[in-house]
Scaffold this active site. Structure first.
Site, PDB file in Angstrom:
ATOM      1  N   ASP A 119      -3.626   2.329  -5.466  1.00 30.91           N
ATOM      2  CA  ASP A 119      -2.340   2.270  -4.750  1.00 30.91           C
ATOM      3  C   ASP A 119      -2.190   1.056  -3.833  1.00 30.91           C
ATOM      4  O   ASP A 119      -1.391   1.075  -2.912  1.00 30.91           O
ATOM      5  CB  ASP A 119      -2.111   3.573  -3.979  1.00 30.91           C
ATOM      6  CG  ASP A 119      -2.924   3.642  -2.700  1.00 30.91           C
ATOM      7  OD1 ASP A 119      -4.014   3.043  -2.662  1.00 30.91           O
ATOM      8  OD2 ASP A 119      -2.458   4.275  -1.747  1.00 30.91           O
ATOM      9  N   GLU A 120      -2.958   0.008  -4.094  1.00 30.07           N
ATOM     10  CA  GLU A 120      -2.879  -1.188  -3.255  1.00 30.07           C
ATOM     11  C   GLU A 120      -2.873  -2.461  -4.097  1.00 30.07           C
ATOM     12  O   GLU A 120      -3.615  -2.545  -5.074  1.00 30.07           O
ATOM     13  CB  GLU A 120      -4.138  -1.299  -2.385  1.00 30.07           C
ATOM     14  CG  GLU A 120      -4.165  -0.475  -1.145  1.00 30.07           C
ATOM     15  CD  GLU A 120      -5.561  -0.556  -0.554  1.00 30.07           C
ATOM     16  OE1 GLU A 120      -5.815  -1.498   0.206  1.00 30.07           O
ATOM     17  OE2 GLU A 120      -6.388   0.302  -0.891  1.00 30.07           O
ATOM     18  N   ASP A 157       0.845  -1.195   0.000  1.00 29.28           N
ATOM     19  CA  ASP A 157       0.000   0.000   0.000  1.00 29.28           C
ATOM     20  C   ASP A 157       0.886   1.253   0.000  1.00 29.28           C
ATOM     21  O   ASP A 157       1.711   1.433   0.893  1.00 29.28           O
ATOM     22  CB  ASP A 157      -0.893  -0.033   1.257  1.00 29.28           C
ATOM     23  CG  ASP A 157      -1.938   1.082   1.267  1.00 29.28           C
ATOM     24  OD1 ASP A 157      -1.712   2.137   0.634  1.00 29.28           O
ATOM     25  OD2 ASP A 157      -2.977   0.893   1.922  1.00 29.28           O
TER      26      ASP A 157
END
Ligand code: DCP
Ligand code: CA
Length: 340
Positions: free
Chosen positions: A103-104, A6
């Protein structure tokens, strides 16, 4: 084992990565309204979070909390998407990546030692190549990996083998337990994860006799659970009945645009993550189209999506009513691959 990777404060970190002057400064990335006055915070750097500034907060509130040297920037979602792809490509060199949001991502690794080494490697390569820090959680299940990263942010690295390892944390670190569920559980004296584990699956299913209860039960048994349910999105919708039924797509578009403007006017601070168009035909049958978007309130973007949906629609009967629905962006813990 799973890695949950993350990116820390993604949008502000992306801004810092391309502008050295922002180093160590509080940075708040916002989705401003068209006139530049209102809007909402998309993400705050950790320096800015120290003032209590958070994602979703109205810009006016964030400005009141901020220090003098806090930098407020308009979100540049194209750049973030581009950067996200570059970073994900880099990480994907190490194994099969399940991207779950901008973003993960998760990665499954057979061996714990291997997972740990890989986590260190990924963190250092992303920092070196992109000047961005990521947190990596390692867990026996995806959920445990996600909890591990959540509690070790920013720039963290942590492994969890069982939910008991985090027994002293509050239940809200569990993905899917938001404020409302926490309130319900608090009434039963459940504050910490240990309390939830001790409550047991039977009692949990009594409190939540639905899929959510099944989900929590899986979690406390350290089983893989997929968050298929989402927090209810708040929807804002409007209908208009046409003076004359029409098959003319331009007329439909113009009316839908009026609805869009009205909704944006009434919901001044909100970001929207989905737009649905409903066309009610003269035979009263509905034609519904939906598009997901990155959180936005950009009228050009939303109206373009609307145009696309109208162009796609097969209008075999005259249209008598038009409906438009926008869903609020609610933070979900797991998004499907296709959302990004
Ligand atoms: N985002 C947004 N609006 C929100 C929440 C998030 O626009 N209400 C965007 C901006 C974030 C990005 O999504 O940078 C990723 O969201 P995260 O929840 O992962 O938050 P951050 O990466 O900003 O912070 P962190 O992961 O360090 O807590
Ligand atoms: Ca993040």
């Amino acid at each position: 084992m799973f890695l949950h990777i993350d990116i820390d404060a993604f949008f502000p970190s992306a801004e810092k990565a391309r502008n050295k002057d922002l180093e160590n400064k509080p940075v708040v990335v916002c989705m401003f309204t068209k006139n530049g006055k209102g809007g909402a915070v998309a993400s705050a750097s950790y320096e800015a979070r120290a003032f209590g500034i958070k994602a979703g907060m109205p810009v006016s509130r964030a400005k009141a909390l901020a220090s003098q040297d806090t930098v407020f920037l308009q979100a540049d979602v194209n750049y973030y998407s581009f950067l996200s792809r570059e970073i994900m490509q880099e990480i994907a060199k190490f194994g099969k990546l399940e991207i779950i949001s901008i973003d993960e991502a998760y990665m499954e690794i057979n061996d714990f030692n291997e997972a740990r080494e890989l986590a260190v490697k990924i963190k250092s390569i992303i920092k070196e190549k992109f000047k961005i820090s990521v947190t990596v959680g390692i867990g026996k299940t995806r959920i445990l990996a996600k909890i591990a990263s959540k509690i070790s942010k920013p720039d963290g690295l942590k492994a969890i083998f069982s939910l008991m390892d985090v027994g002293n944390y509050e239940i809200t670190v569990i993905p899917g337990i938001g404020k409302k569920t926490a309130e319900i559980l608090n009434k039963y004296g459940i504050i910490k994860i240990n309390d939830l584990i001790n409550l047991g699956t039977m009692k949990i299913k009594e409190i939540f006799p639905n899929k959510y209860g099944d989900y929590l039960s899986l979690i406390i048994s350290d089983n893989e659970a997929s968050i298929k349910f989402r927090k209810k999105e708040k929807q804002k919708g409007k209908f208009i009945t046409l003076d004359n039924e029409t098959e003319d797509k331009n007329v439909i578009y113009k009316n839908a645009l009026v609805l869009l403007e009205k909704i944006l006017e009434e919901k001044k601070e909100e970001l929207f993550s989905s737009i649905s168009l409903v066309l009610v035909k003269s035979d009263m049958k509905n034609l519904v189209k939906t598009r997901k978007v990155k959180p936005t309130r950009n009228i050009d973007m939303l109206s373009n999506l609307m145009k696309e949906m109208i162009n796609e629609a097969v209008i075999d009967k005259p249209i008598r009513r038009i409906g438009l629905f926008l869903s609020d962006f609610v933070k979900v813990n797991q998004k499907s691959l296709t959302d990004f």
